[in-house]
Design a protein around this motif. Structure first.
Motif, PDB file in Angstrom:
ATOM      1  N   ASP A  20       0.814  -1.221   0.000  1.00 18.78           N
ATOM      2  CA  ASP A  20       0.000   0.000   0.000  1.00 18.78           C
ATOM      3  C   ASP A  20       0.845   1.267   0.000  1.00 18.78           C
ATOM      4  O   ASP A  20       0.316   2.374  -0.039  1.00 18.78           O
ATOM      5  CB  ASP A  20      -0.930   0.019   1.217  1.00 18.78           C
ATOM      6  N   GLU A  21       2.170   1.105   0.067  1.00 19.90           N
ATOM      7  CA  GLU A  21       3.118   2.219   0.047  1.00 19.90           C
ATOM      8  C   GLU A  21       2.803   3.267   1.114  1.00 19.90           C
ATOM      9  O   GLU A  21       2.798   4.473   0.854  1.00 19.90           O
ATOM     10  CB  GLU A  21       3.186   2.846  -1.349  1.00 19.90           C
ATOM     11  N   ASP A  51      22.278   8.334   0.384  1.00 21.59           N
ATOM     12  CA  ASP A  51      21.847   9.726   0.284  1.00 21.59           C
ATOM     13  C   ASP A  51      20.365   9.858  -0.030  1.00 21.59           C
ATOM     14  O   ASP A  51      19.876  10.973  -0.242  1.00 21.59           O
ATOM     15  CB  ASP A  51      22.680  10.449  -0.781  1.00 21.59           C
ATOM     16  N   ALA A  52      19.657   8.748  -0.036  1.00 28.01           N
ATOM     17  CA  ALA A  52      18.233   8.768  -0.387  1.00 28.01           C
ATOM     18  C   ALA A  52      17.402   9.330   0.762  1.00 28.01           C
ATOM     19  O   ALA A  52      17.673   9.088   1.930  1.00 28.01           O
ATOM     20  CB  ALA A  52      17.759   7.358  -0.722  1.00 28.01           C
ATOM     21  N   ALA A  53      16.358  10.043   0.406  1.00 23.96           N
ATOM     22  CA  ALA A  53      15.410  10.552   1.398  1.00 23.96           C
ATOM     23  C   ALA A  53      14.329   9.517   1.691  1.00 23.96           C
ATOM     24  O   ALA A  53      13.681   9.574   2.730  1.00 23.96           O
ATOM     25  CB  ALA A  53      14.778  11.851   0.903  1.00 23.96           C
ATOM     26  N   GLU A  54      14.150   8.580   0.741  1.00 19.17           N
ATOM     27  CA  GLU A  54      13.127   7.545   0.905  1.00 19.17           C
ATOM     28  C   GLU A  54      13.709   6.175   0.586  1.00 19.17           C
ATOM     29  O   GLU A  54      14.526   6.038  -0.325  1.00 19.17           O
ATOM     30  CB  GLU A  54      11.930   7.800  -0.020  1.00 19.17           C
ATOM     31  N   VAL A  55      13.258   5.180   1.351  1.00 14.86           N
ATOM     32  CA  VAL A  55      13.656   3.790   1.130  1.00 14.86           C
ATOM     33  C   VAL A  55      12.383   2.945   1.121  1.00 14.86           C
ATOM     34  O   VAL A  55      11.539   3.083   2.009  1.00 14.86           O
ATOM     35  CB  VAL A  55      14.613   3.299   2.235  1.00 14.86           C
ATOM     36  N   THR A  56      12.251   2.090   0.133  1.00 16.81           N
ATOM     37  CA  THR A  56      11.074   1.231   0.009  1.00 16.81           C
ATOM     38  C   THR A  56      11.316  -0.098   0.724  1.00 16.81           C
ATOM     39  O   THR A  56      12.364  -0.717   0.548  1.00 16.81           O
ATOM     40  CB  THR A  56      10.745   0.979  -1.475  1.00 16.81           C
ATOM     41  N   VAL A  57      10.323  -0.517   1.516  1.00 16.78           N
ATOM     42  CA  VAL A  57      10.369  -1.785   2.243  1.00 16.78           C
ATOM     43  C   VAL A  57       9.074  -2.523   1.906  1.00 16.78           C
ATOM     44  O   VAL A  57       8.009  -2.168   2.387  1.00 16.78           O
ATOM     45  CB  VAL A  57      10.458  -1.557   3.774  1.00 16.78           C
ATOM     46  N   LEU A  58       9.166  -3.544   1.062  1.00 16.76           N
ATOM     47  CA  LEU A  58       7.965  -4.227   0.583  1.00 16.76           C
ATOM     48  C   LEU A  58       7.577  -5.452   1.402  1.00 16.76           C
ATOM     49  O   LEU A  58       6.441  -5.885   1.350  1.00 16.76           O
ATOM     50  CB  LEU A  58       8.159  -4.640  -0.883  1.00 16.76           C
ATOM     51  N   GLU A  59       8.512  -6.028   2.151  1.00 19.30           N
ATOM     52  CA  GLU A  59       8.292  -7.351   2.732  1.00 19.30           C
ATOM     53  C   GLU A  59       7.531  -7.367   4.049  1.00 19.30           C
ATOM     54  O   GLU A  59       7.531  -8.370   4.741  1.00 19.30           O
ATOM     55  CB  GLU A  59       9.625  -8.080   2.889  1.00 19.30           C
ATOM     56  N   THR A  60       6.832  -6.275   4.413  1.00 21.75           N
ATOM     57  CA  THR A  60       6.095  -6.256   5.672  1.00 21.75           C
ATOM     58  C   THR A  60       4.951  -5.256   5.597  1.00 21.75           C
ATOM     59  O   THR A  60       4.751  -4.610   4.568  1.00 21.75           O
ATOM     60  CB  THR A  60       7.046  -5.920   6.853  1.00 21.75           C
TER      61      THR A  60
END
Length: 128
Positions: A20-21, A51-60
């Motif tokens: 659902d991001e 240096d990223a402001a956002e990191v995607t975590v899909l596994e939870t």
């Protein structure tokens, strides 16, 4: 050690969690690096997330990831309420602890599972 270590990253990161991001915002990179070898590697040695402001975590899901980050930031484990919910959350948090290399949390979750899982709760927990 959070002071006197010039290799620790500065700034905050926002996690985009699950299918659902959903957003978990403004988490200190420095705290994450001190508590997790995985995050120390991610934010400390030039990976694209450094240096990223956002990191995607899909596994939870967001609730489980929130409990995980809250543990890293406060050293307090919150498994939720209700015996079935606590066992499910402990199982998910244990998986996150393994993935993000947080051995103390992994141990706490394993202990919580030993205490809460019995014959009546094991099958529903494994089916979830």
């Amino acid at each position: 050690k959070m002071w006197g270590d010039a290799t620790l990253p500065e700034g905050k990161v926002t996690f985009i969690v699950g299918d659902d991001e959903e957003r978990y915002e403004h988490v200190s990179k420095c705290v994450l690096c001190v508590r997790s070898v995985f995050f120390r590697t991610m934010f400390g040695i030039g990976m694209k997330e450094r240096d990223a402001a956002e990191v995607t975590v899909l596994e939870t899901d967001l609730a489980s990831f929130t409990a995980f980050i809250d543990y890293l930031c406060t050293d307090q484990l919150d498994l939720g309420e209700g015996e079935g919910e606590q066992a499910r959350r402990a199982l998910v948090l244990r998986e996150l602890a393994q993935m993000y290399q947080v051995p103390r949390l992994e141990l706490l979750c394993a202990q919580a599972l030993q205490e809460s899982v019995g014959p009546a709760s094991a099958v529903p927990l494994l089916e979830a």
